[in-house]
Design a protein around this motif. Structure first.
Motif, PDB file in Angstrom:
ATOM      1  N   THR A   1      -8.916  -3.872  -3.298  1.00 35.58           N
ATOM      2  CA  THR A   1      -8.963  -2.446  -3.643  1.00 35.58           C
ATOM      3  C   THR A   1     -10.411  -2.056  -3.857  1.00 35.58           C
ATOM      4  OG1 THR A   1      -6.810  -2.612  -4.746  1.00 35.58           O
ATOM      5  CG2 THR A   1      -8.145  -0.668  -5.219  1.00 35.58           C
TER       6      THR A   1
ATOM      7  N   SER B   1       0.808  -1.222   0.000  1.00 35.07           N
ATOM      8  CA  SER B   1       0.000   0.000   0.000  1.00 35.07           C
ATOM      9  C   SER B   1       0.838   1.268   0.000  1.00 35.07           C
ATOM     10  CB  SER B   1      -0.943   0.005   1.210  1.00 35.07           C
ATOM     11  OG  SER B   1      -1.844  -1.087   1.144  1.00 35.07           O
TER      12      SER B   1
ATOM     13  N   GLY C   1      -7.768   0.390   0.397  1.00 38.62           N
ATOM     14  CA  GLY C   1      -7.379  -0.975   0.081  1.00 38.62           C
ATOM     15  C   GLY C   1      -6.515  -1.568   1.171  1.00 38.62           C
TER      16      GLY C   1
END
Length: 381
Positions: free
Chosen positions: A158, A117, A168
């Motif tokens: 996501t 991420s 996400g």
């Protein structure tokens, strides 16, 4: 009878054509190479023809199949390589290799080797994650915004875009009987409204580089401390914002990376970056960035005790588009460091991603300072 067979054959051919039209596979990639001058490499200057100066050279396959009702199957297979010698480091699809399902209303779920991420949400606000590229990564890419490593054995979700808001998360399995050995997880979110974009993300790796088949092999932060980092925990988080106004875009980002565990009590890197890019013409863009990194370490078993260091990093770039797919660039980046030299904390070096075979050890500085100038050509296909 012949007429019925002809009709049946025509119907079958129609359905086959429709099915084929709903599926597609795309070949894509980037080829980036140029000449690079680097100071303070083994106490000498280094002149080299290098790959991935702005973006990692890569090729990939991307596919989608429409299953109906808005549901689609997707996959990506992506490999980084070194243009200068044609080699790659690691497996065939060393950057990404995943398959999953996506639906406009419910989001996307994918399984395989994927970016975390921090790469997905924070990197797009930085110079290294957008126009500046490889050499504008923060010291030793401690926060992984240059995607030095991907997460293996991972499942990622996501969300759809909710009026500019998206989020996400992912979990990467250790694939070991101990479950928690070398596992990782990550989460992030972003919000975009007209020219404004905000983002925040977090990543944690338990048992960094402790197994050969776990979630992570090759964390830059862990590699700096060698065997002492094996089995330790790495936590990285960040937040940032940027704003686009006409031909201008500017942003600020803060990230922190920590390494601690059995052998290292606490090592912390704080990074602050400001970046700016202006398109003088549709073809010519100019960019500048500044980053400050502060590192502190304590309780290291090697006996070095506590230590601290900091670096100032400046980068400039001019990029000219010869076409929609091809551009040439000139870039200069300098890093100036100060502080103690304990347990590798002050180790600096301009590095490419490990997947393009331009390994970090090739460019680590023989002092606390280093400069680099590179010019080259990039082609996208």
């Amino acid at each position: 009878m012949k007429k019925k067979l002809a009709i049946a054959a025509a119907v079958a051919a129609t359905f086959a054509s429709a099915s084929y039209a709903q599926s597609s596979v795309t070949l894509y990639g980037i080829v980036d190479a140029g000449f690079t001058y680097t100071t303070n490499v083994n106490n000498n200057a280094k002149y080299a023809l290098t790959s991935g100066n702005v973006q990692t050279s890569r090729w990939g396959l991307r596919g989608v199949e429409d299953l109906g009702g808005g549901l689609k199957t997707i996959f990506t297979l992506e490999s980084g390589f070194n243009v200068a010698n044609g080699q790659q480091n690691g497996g065939l699809f060393n950057r990404q290799s995943y398959v999953g399902l996506t639906q406009d209303q419910y989001g996307t779920v994918t399984l395989g080797r994927q970016f975390d991420s921090m790469v997905d949400y924070i990197a797009p606000l930085t110079a290294v994650g957008t126009w500046g590229g490889t050499y504008m990564a923060h010291v030793i890419d401690n926060d992984n915004l240059n995607a030095t490593f991907s997460l293996n054995n991972s499942i990622k979700y996501t969300s759809p875009n909710f009026a500019g808001f998206q989020f996400g998360g992912m979990y990467a399995f250790s694939n070991q009987s101990g479950f928690a050995i070398n596992r990782a997880y990550s989460a992030g979110m972003s919000y975009a409204n007209q020219g404004l974009r905000l983002a925040a993300a977090y990543m944690q790796i338990n048992g960094v580089d402790s197994t050969g088949t776990g979630s992570v092999q090759g964390s830059s932060l862990a590699s700096t401390f060698g065997a002492m980092a094996s089995g330790n925990r790495q936590r990285t988080w960040g937040a940032g914002a940027n704003y686009t106004y006409g031909p201008m875009v500017g942003g600020v980002v803060f990230t922190q990376s920590r390494l601690n565990g059995k052998f290292i009590d606490s090592v912390r890197y704080n990074n602050v970056e400001a970046n700016f890019r202006y398109n003088l013409t549709p073809a010519l863009g100019l960019g500048a960035m500044y980053a400050y990194t502060n590192a502190n370490g304590a309780g290291i078993d090697s006996g070095t005790g506590s230590s601290s260091a900091h670096w100032n990093q400046f980068g400039l770039q001019a990029d000219y588009a010869l076409s929609k797919r091809t551009d040439v660039y000139l870039e200069g980046v300098g890093v100036w460091g100060a502080g103690q030299n304990a347990a590798g904390i002050t180790q600096v070096g301009f590095q490419g991603n490990s997947d393009n075979a331009n390994l970090p050890s090739n460019n680590f500085s023989s002092s606390k300072n280093q400069g680099i100038v590179t010019t080259g050509i990039r082609h996208r296909f």
